[in-house]
Design a protein around this motif. Structure first.
Motif, mmCIF file in Angstrom:
data_model
loop_
_atom_site.group_PDB
_atom_site.id
_atom_site.type_symbol
_atom_site.label_atom_id
_atom_site.label_comp_id
_atom_site.label_asym_id
_atom_site.label_seq_id
_atom_site.Cartn_x
_atom_site.Cartn_y
_atom_site.Cartn_z
ATOM 1 N N GLN A 169 -14.362 -7.243 -46.842
ATOM 2 C CA GLN A 169 -14.626 -5.814 -47.047
ATOM 3 C C GLN A 169 -14.547 -5.022 -45.736
ATOM 4 O O GLN A 169 -14.598 -5.586 -44.655
ATOM 5 C CB GLN A 169 -15.970 -5.577 -47.715
ATOM 6 N N GLY A 170 -14.425 -3.740 -45.896
ATOM 7 C CA GLY A 170 -14.267 -2.891 -44.722
ATOM 8 C C GLY A 170 -15.597 -2.480 -44.114
ATOM 9 O O GLY A 170 -16.653 -2.992 -44.487
ATOM 10 N N TYR A 171 -15.489 -1.554 -43.201
ATOM 11 C CA TYR A 171 -16.644 -1.039 -42.473
ATOM 12 C C TYR A 171 -17.630 -0.395 -43.452
ATOM 13 O O TYR A 171 -17.233 0.272 -44.399
ATOM 14 C CB TYR A 171 -16.140 -0.023 -41.448
ATOM 15 N N ARG A 172 -18.910 -0.614 -43.186
ATOM 16 C CA ARG A 172 -19.932 -0.166 -44.140
ATOM 17 C C ARG A 172 -20.859 0.914 -43.576
ATOM 18 O O ARG A 172 -21.749 1.388 -44.280
ATOM 19 C CB ARG A 172 -20.794 -1.368 -44.543
ATOM 20 N N GLY A 173 -20.681 1.256 -42.331
ATOM 21 C CA GLY A 173 -21.666 2.123 -41.684
ATOM 22 C C GLY A 173 -21.282 3.589 -41.659
ATOM 23 O O GLY A 173 -20.380 4.038 -42.356
ATOM 24 N N ARG A 174 -21.952 4.315 -40.803
ATOM 25 C CA ARG A 174 -21.736 5.753 -40.718
ATOM 26 C C ARG A 174 -20.444 6.058 -39.951
ATOM 27 O O ARG A 174 -19.927 5.233 -39.220
ATOM 28 C CB ARG A 174 -22.925 6.455 -40.059
#
Lengths: 454, 526
Positions: B179-184
């Motif tokens: 999965q890709g980036y999950r943050g702000r």
């Protein structure tokens, strides 16, 4: 040498300890999963406490499930944005006064052409301004791959093979399948290039720019390895970059090579978003590309170093205007199709990407979420080594059965219906009857402060 | 350079240049000619090549001593589960085909329900948060974020940093996930900086990525901008005064109450293992008998003359005298230089007037400046370290002495990505403080902002071999992640990354460029 337990387990699974589920077990498990997803999406139970993240909130995941179930947008959930506090999540449209809106109609055209070069090659287009991004066989199951490909055919759109070869089943829908040529050349054959209406050169991937491809050993089972011409249960790393490319001239030779093998195929060049992405785009155009596909750094992946996902290259929202404006300055903007991906989640994101300057988008994670993905980030194998417990990003003999092709295709079809409806809804509120009119219209966007973020 | 020199080998290059004067070849064998110099160089190069081995950090997965709280809590309603089992038994059980595989099928591939009584006694420590059980059985299964985990760290060094460090120290590998980036989007501090990459350039044509040929060694000390020789071929000007470490990070003086004897022994042995240095309190070094080339004793500037007590040290660090924070203690520095052949470094906090202090130190001959922000990466005026490091770097460039001074910096370095970003901002090497605590599964108590106020505890009965392997693993993982960043850029040596601002992109600048004509955008970055 002692093999890591994860590999031993994967090998045991392959050798028969894990078997294809019985009909009863399949019936029970898929029934529970599908009923549970619907119950959650319809709000029969509270949103799971641990579901979601800043980019894909629990509401965004559940609303995508709702759309995949009903073909309609939900009325009581935010199906438009996440809470990442920037980019698409801080952009909104400045709609016209209600009295100027068009009627909601299927006459509002959402189709875009893909070949703008007028060079005598296939005059291809898509009925919706998005198509399916590359997810290889091995990174996802054949059921997921076929569901996406069949849905692409249903919508007169496309799906890319990713870099994992061309399973035989795909020939059934080859008119809607893009063959990807990436740096490891896994599964690239003359036959698969000749079968493709579009051939996509993947230079880099947004989630891991400059790092090549990764398929960890536990997921590289026998069928996957056979298709890629490799050894089962050995990690596969595509190199970075193409070992034969050091210049735009080298790149041009690549495209010439494809043209020789399949003279009618359109050529797509997929690149990530470094500082000089605008120069790369123009270089690709002059090398002969019909489609320039930008993949932003917040994009999906089956496996990528965590350090790469956030830190290398730029988010797609920031790359699109840069490339769009530079292509305009160079006077070639109307001769090439600009496609954006990497963090494009919703119909609203697609519309915003087009307003920023893209012609259309590529979706990957959205398709997976539509089929049940919760973004738990265990696609690379997870602690079990078997891959996705939902049966999406796995070729595990048992797990992949949880996603049945017909069911998954139906969900994608519904999801696309809802997304197209929402896209038309946006266009009509801007008094536009063709999605092409939206391209580059940043004057129709507004930037909202923190207090305005839903 | 990827060749791992031993301490002796690392000094060969310097010795080669010094040989004309100190080894007195000219006196022993006659006048040093260009041919003789060439033959000596060839000999030394041959010796070096014969002793070549590729630098490598030996990592090995180790068990937890004091595991972090697990990520999730799993709650299963017992009545709901019993009801389900009863229903499914009625539905699927047949005497001739009991269908136990169906009745007892468990919705977890990670073993959360793998115990003898399945869901009646779940194992939340195995949960990865896929949520399948909570979706499949919404009536009686809940998966919750574990509040104990969320409480770790503080507002800057978050539980996310701590869990990442913990994993890196346990496995010694680059964390890879799906999965890709999950943050702000973007963010403050280091999060607002992105690193660049190249679509076609890579460090080398060799190997899969060429990254095995990327050098991570850095020189600590001073390199003259040029050499001067007299007519007899003797060096008459300054020669390099430096040593090389194989990774661009050192272990900093443990903050607050973390500087225990056992931690000192662990960082000492780890520094020797990976060929870097550890800054430790001088009195602790003496008390524990830790003096070695891999230790940089840290002492108050007024105690400079005591530098002679550390004959094996390659570097001594001086701090300012309490009560005289802005007066440059030239006498202490000179006393230290007189007392030792080691490089004398100066520790300077980013407090008001640090620029003057740094200039004074350099004027007095300091070759290494160790800059210190607070543990949130801020100077006393709130400026973030990327800007402060850049200012220090630019000061040296303006003074024309950048290669004559090494900049080491500390403060706010709590993630692998912070290392290349700090180097891009102008440092030669970074100093690690809090990551050491969390690599050893220590726990912090209270705020992690002020160095002096940091409080933490290490696991009880700390096994020093275990601890050394954990710290080595962390270094191996961070070095490999640095290689990923450098490889993506096509940069072959970390030394070439120093101050290369063009290799970074600031989200605030990119946003301005992209959104400047959008209504409501006022700049400032997300």
């Amino acid at each position: 040498m002692q093999l890591p337990q994860i590999l031993v387990d994967a090998y045991d699974a392959y050798k028969g300890k894990i078997v294809k589920p019985s009909d009863n077990l399949l019936h029970k498990t898929t029934g529970l999963l599908q009923n549970g997803m619907n119950a959650r999406a319809f709000g029969e139970y509270p949103s799971p406490e641990a579901l979601g993240d800043a980019r894909w909130t629990d509401e965004l995941i559940l609303s995508t499930w709702y759309m995949a179930e009903t073909g309609k947008v939900p009325s009581d959930m935010n199906f438009k944005t996440g809470k990442s506090d920037g980019g698409f999540d801080r952009l909104d449209f400045q709609f016209l006064p209600e009295e100027e809106w068009l009627e909601h109609s299927e006459e509002i055209d959402t189709a875009i052409p893909l070949n703008r070069r007028a060079d005598g090659k296939h005059d291809l287009g898509i009925d919706i301004p998005w198509y399916g991004g590359g997810m290889s066989y091995g990174s996802v199951s054949i059921n997921v791959m076929m569901a996406r490909a069949k849905n692409a055919k249903r919508w007169n759109s496309y799906m890319s093979t990713g870099e994992g070869g061309y399973p035989t089943e795909l020939y059934e829908v080859k008119e809607n399948v893009i063959t990807q040529v990436a740096t490891g050349y896994f599964g690239v054959e003359e036959e698969t290039i000749q079968a493709a209406p579009i051939v996509e050169f993947k230079y880099a991937q947004g989630a891991k720019p400059g790092l090549g491809g990764h398929l960890l050993a536990a997921k590289a089972g026998e069928e996957v390895a056979k298709l890629r011409g490799s050894v089962p249960f050995v990690s596969l790393f595509s190199p970075f970059p193409f070992h034969s490319t050091y210049s735009v001239e080298d790149h041009s030779k690549h495209l010439d090579w494809i043209e020789t093998v399949n003279p009618q195929a359109l050529l797509s060049v997929k690149v990530s978003t470094p500082h000089d992405v605008d120069m790369v785009a123009v270089g690709s155009y002059y090398a002969g590309a019909h489609i320039i596909h930008l993949d932003g750094s917040y994009g999906g992946t089956g496996a990528a170093p965590e350090i790469a996902k956030k830190n290398i290259a730029m988010p797609i929202e920031l790359a699109i205007p840069k490339v769009h404006k530079f292509l305009q300055k160079e006077g070639v903007r109307d001769k090439v199709t600009l496609i954006a991906s990497g963090g494009v989640r919703t119909a609203d994101d697609i519309a915003k990407a087009i307003a920023l300057g893209a012609d259309g988008c590529v979706l990957g994670t959205t398709d997976l979420v539509g089929m049940g993905c919760t973004r738990c980030a265990n696609c690379e194998g997870g602690p079990s080594g078997r891959g996705c417990p939902w049966g999406l990003t796995t070729t595990d003999i048992e797990l992949q059965e949880w996603v049945q092709q017909d069911w998954a295709e139906m969900r994608l079809d519904n999801l696309y219906k809802a997304m197209q409806w929402r896209l038309r809804d946006i266009l009509r509120k801007l008094a536009m009857d063709d999605v092409s009119q939206l391209r580059g219209r940043t004057d129709l966007l507004r930037y909202i402060g923190k207090e305005g973020v839903e | 350079m990827i060749i791992a020199f031993s301490l002796y080998r690392a000094n060969l290059g310097v010795r080669m240049l010094e040989s004309t004067t100190e080894l007195e070849y000219a006196e022993v064998d006659g006048k040093l000619t260009l041919d003789r110099f060439s033959s000596q160089s060839t000999k030394i190069a041959r010796e070096t090549a014969d002793s070549y081995h590729r630098y490598h950090i030996d990592t090995e997965e180790v068990e937890d001593a004091d595991p972090l709280p697990h990520r999730f809590l799993v709650e299963v309603g017992k009545v709901g589960l019993a009801t389900l089992l009863a229903k499914e038994t009625l539905h699927y059980f047949r005497p001739w085909d009991p269908n136990f595989d169906v009745i007892f099928a468990r919705p977890c591939t990670y073993g959360v329900f793998s115990g003898p009584v399945g869901g009646f006694a779940p194992k939340p420590e195995l949960c990865v948060g896929c949520m399948r059980c909570a979706v499949q059985h919404p009536e009686f299964v809940k998966v919750l974020p574990n509040p104990d985990l969320l409480e770790l760290g503080d507002s800057y060094t978050t539980h996310g940093h701590i869990t990442a460090i913990d994993e890196e120290a346990r496995k010694g590998m680059v964390p890879v996930r799906g999965q890709g980036y999950r943050g702000r989007f973007g963010g403050p501090g280091f999060d607002g900086m992105l690193t660049d990459m190249s679509e076609i350039v890579r460090p080398s044509r060799d190997g899969i990525h060429g990254r095995e040929l990327i050098g991570t060694s850095v020189d600590i000390g001073s390199k003259p901008m040029h050499l001067t020789f007299d007519s007899d071929g003797r060096i008459t000007g300054p020669t390099p005064e430096m040593f090389t470490i194989q990774v661009p990070f050192v272990f900093d003086l443990p903050p607050g109450d973390l500087g225990t004897e056992e931690l000192a022994r662990v960082v000492t042995s780890t520094a020797a293992e990976i060929d870097t240095i550890a800054c430790l309190d001088a009195s602790l070094v003496l008390r524990e008998g830790l003096d070695s080339p891999y230790i940089a004793p840290v002492m108050d500037a007024v105690m400079g003359s005591r530098a002679s007590q550390f004959p094996n040290a390659r570097m001594i660090e001086l701090t300012l005298t309490p009560g005289r924070p802005w007066g440059w203690d030239c006498s202490g520095f000179e006393a230290a230089c007189d007392a030792t052949d080691a490089i004398v470094a100066v520790r300077i906090a980013f407090e008001e007037g640090w620029q003057d202090l740094m200039s004074n130190a350099i004027d007095a001959g300091a070759k290494v400046i160790h800059l210190l922000a607070d543990l949130h990466g801020e100077g006393s005026d709130g400026t973030f370290v990327t800007e402060l490091f850049k200012e220090a770097h630019m000061m040296l460039i303006e003074q024309g002495c950048r290669d004559e001074v090494t900049l080491i910096g500390a403060g706010g370095i709590v993630g692998a990505d912070h290392v290349p970003k700090a180097i891009i901002s102008g440092l030669d090497a970074v100093a690690l403080d809090l990551p050491v605590l969390f690599a050893l599964q220590g726990r912090s108590h209270g705020s992690l902002k002020e160095r002096a106020l940091v409080s933490g505890t290490l696991p009880k009965n700390l096994d020093e071999n275990w601890a050394q392997q954990r710290l080595t693993n962390l270094c191996g993982s961070w070095r490999d992640q640095l290689l990923e960043i450098l490889g993506a850029m096509g940069v072959r040596e970390v030394r070439r990354l120093r101050g290369e601002f063009g290799r970074s992109m600031l989200v605030s600048h990119l946003e301005y460029e992209a959104f400047e004509d959008i209504s409501g955008y006022v700049g400032g970055g997300s």
